[in-house]
Design a protein around this motif. Structure first.
Motif, PDB file in Angstrom:
ATOM      1  N   ARG A   3       1.078  -0.895   0.551  1.00  0.00           N
ATOM      2  CA  ARG A   3      -0.335   0.352  -0.166  1.00  0.00           C
ATOM      3  C   ARG A   3       0.728   1.467   0.084  1.00  0.00           C
ATOM      4  O   ARG A   3       2.095   1.725   0.670  1.00  0.00           O
ATOM      5  CB  ARG A   3      -0.783  -0.071   1.547  1.00  0.00           C
ATOM      6  N   ALA A   5       2.141   4.761   0.706  1.00  0.00           N
ATOM      7  CA  ALA A   5       1.835   5.585   2.549  1.00  0.00           C
ATOM      8  C   ALA A   5       1.804   6.643   1.851  1.00  0.00           C
ATOM      9  O   ALA A   5       2.184   7.260   1.490  1.00  0.00           O
ATOM     10  CB  ALA A   5       3.460   5.105   3.238  1.00  0.00           C
ATOM     11  N   VAL A  31      -2.136   3.374   2.966  1.00  0.00           N
ATOM     12  CA  VAL A  31      -1.884   3.112   4.566  1.00  0.00           C
ATOM     13  C   VAL A  31      -1.166   4.121   5.283  1.00  0.00           C
ATOM     14  O   VAL A  31      -0.903   4.785   5.253  1.00  0.00           O
ATOM     15  CB  VAL A  31      -1.163   1.761   4.968  1.00  0.00           C
ATOM     16  N   PRO A  33      -0.228   5.899   8.954  1.00  0.00           N
ATOM     17  CA  PRO A  33       0.175   5.297  11.156  1.00  0.00           C
ATOM     18  C   PRO A  33      -1.096   5.817  11.770  1.00  0.00           C
ATOM     19  O   PRO A  33      -1.519   7.574  11.529  1.00  0.00           O
ATOM     20  CB  PRO A  33       1.144   5.842  11.035  1.00  0.00           C
ATOM     21  N   ASN A  34      -1.511   4.835  12.788  1.00  0.00           N
ATOM     22  CA  ASN A  34      -2.750   5.470  13.733  1.00  0.00           C
ATOM     23  C   ASN A  34      -2.095   5.057  14.926  1.00  0.00           C
ATOM     24  O   ASN A  34      -2.105   3.945  15.568  1.00  0.00           O
ATOM     25  CB  ASN A  34      -3.842   4.950  13.275  1.00  0.00           C
ATOM     26  N   ASN A  35      -2.289   6.330  15.886  1.00  0.00           N
ATOM     27  CA  ASN A  35      -2.321   6.852  16.627  1.00  0.00           C
ATOM     28  C   ASN A  35      -4.081   7.185  17.940  1.00  0.00           C
ATOM     29  O   ASN A  35      -3.727   6.735  18.904  1.00  0.00           O
ATOM     30  CB  ASN A  35      -1.516   7.436  17.569  1.00  0.00           C
ATOM     31  N   THR A  86      -7.759   2.683  17.969  1.00  0.00           N
ATOM     32  CA  THR A  86      -6.540   2.043  17.350  1.00  0.00           C
ATOM     33  C   THR A  86      -7.464   0.236  17.486  1.00  0.00           C
ATOM     34  O   THR A  86      -7.566  -0.989  17.844  1.00  0.00           O
ATOM     35  CB  THR A  86      -5.892   1.832  18.277  1.00  0.00           C
ATOM     36  N   SER A  91      -3.431   0.228  14.153  1.00  0.00           N
ATOM     37  CA  SER A  91      -2.358   0.430  14.453  1.00  0.00           C
ATOM     38  C   SER A  91      -1.511   1.658  12.844  1.00  0.00           C
ATOM     39  O   SER A  91      -0.810   2.522  12.970  1.00  0.00           O
ATOM     40  CB  SER A  91      -1.487   0.936  14.877  1.00  0.00           C
ATOM     41  N   GLN A  92      -2.355   0.684  11.800  1.00  0.00           N
ATOM     42  CA  GLN A  92      -1.962   0.810  10.516  1.00  0.00           C
ATOM     43  C   GLN A  92      -3.031   1.169  10.096  1.00  0.00           C
ATOM     44  O   GLN A  92      -4.192   0.389   9.466  1.00  0.00           O
ATOM     45  CB  GLN A  92      -0.810   0.074   9.565  1.00  0.00           C
ATOM     46  N   GLN A  94      -5.671   1.648   7.515  1.00  0.00           N
ATOM     47  CA  GLN A  94      -5.662   1.000   6.352  1.00  0.00           C
ATOM     48  C   GLN A  94      -7.072   1.491   4.559  1.00  0.00           C
ATOM     49  O   GLN A  94      -8.663   1.752   5.209  1.00  0.00           O
ATOM     50  CB  GLN A  94      -6.322  -0.350   5.283  1.00  0.00           C
TER      51      GLN A  94
END
Length: 109
Positions: A3, A5, A31, A33-35, A86, A91-92, A94
């Motif tokens: 994917r 980024a 994709v 990054p997810n916090n 999350t 945490s990723q 999509q």
């Protein structure tokens, strides 16, 4: 292929410059990054039809895939979407787009 980024621009009290958009990639998708404290700005750069962004939820529920969440973005319009906990989105994050006319910006809050 992996994917594509999408970088996350962290919002600060001092302010930040507007980040560059990531072009939608309907072949490889995206994709991020997810916090759990991230917003997604999706802009439909096309002027003819609404486009759809799909947010995938990882995992299974009772052995079944979880139905992805979809958001329609009207022609020549934008949508802010999020945040994405999350425990639901992972945490990723999509993200799938149905057309390259969709442009993405991820903002950390």
């Amino acid at each position: 292929m992996p994917r594509t980024a999408v970088p996350v621009t962290q919002i600060t009290r001092a302010g930040v410059a507007a980040p560059a958009e990531t072009n939608g990639d309907p072949v490889n998708n995206h994709v991020i990054p997810n916090n759990g404290r991230m917003l997604l700005l999706v802009r439909n750069s096309g002027s003819t039809v609404a486009r759809t962004v799909t947010l995938r939820l990882p995992g299974l529920h009772d052995g079944q895939s979880i139905t992805p969440r979809t958001v329609s973005v009207p022609q020549s319009a934008s949508r802010y979407i999020g945040p994405f906990p999350t425990d639901s989105y992972g945490s990723q994050l999509q993200v799938d787009v149905d057309n390259a006319e969709l442009k993405l910006i991820a903002l950390g809050i």
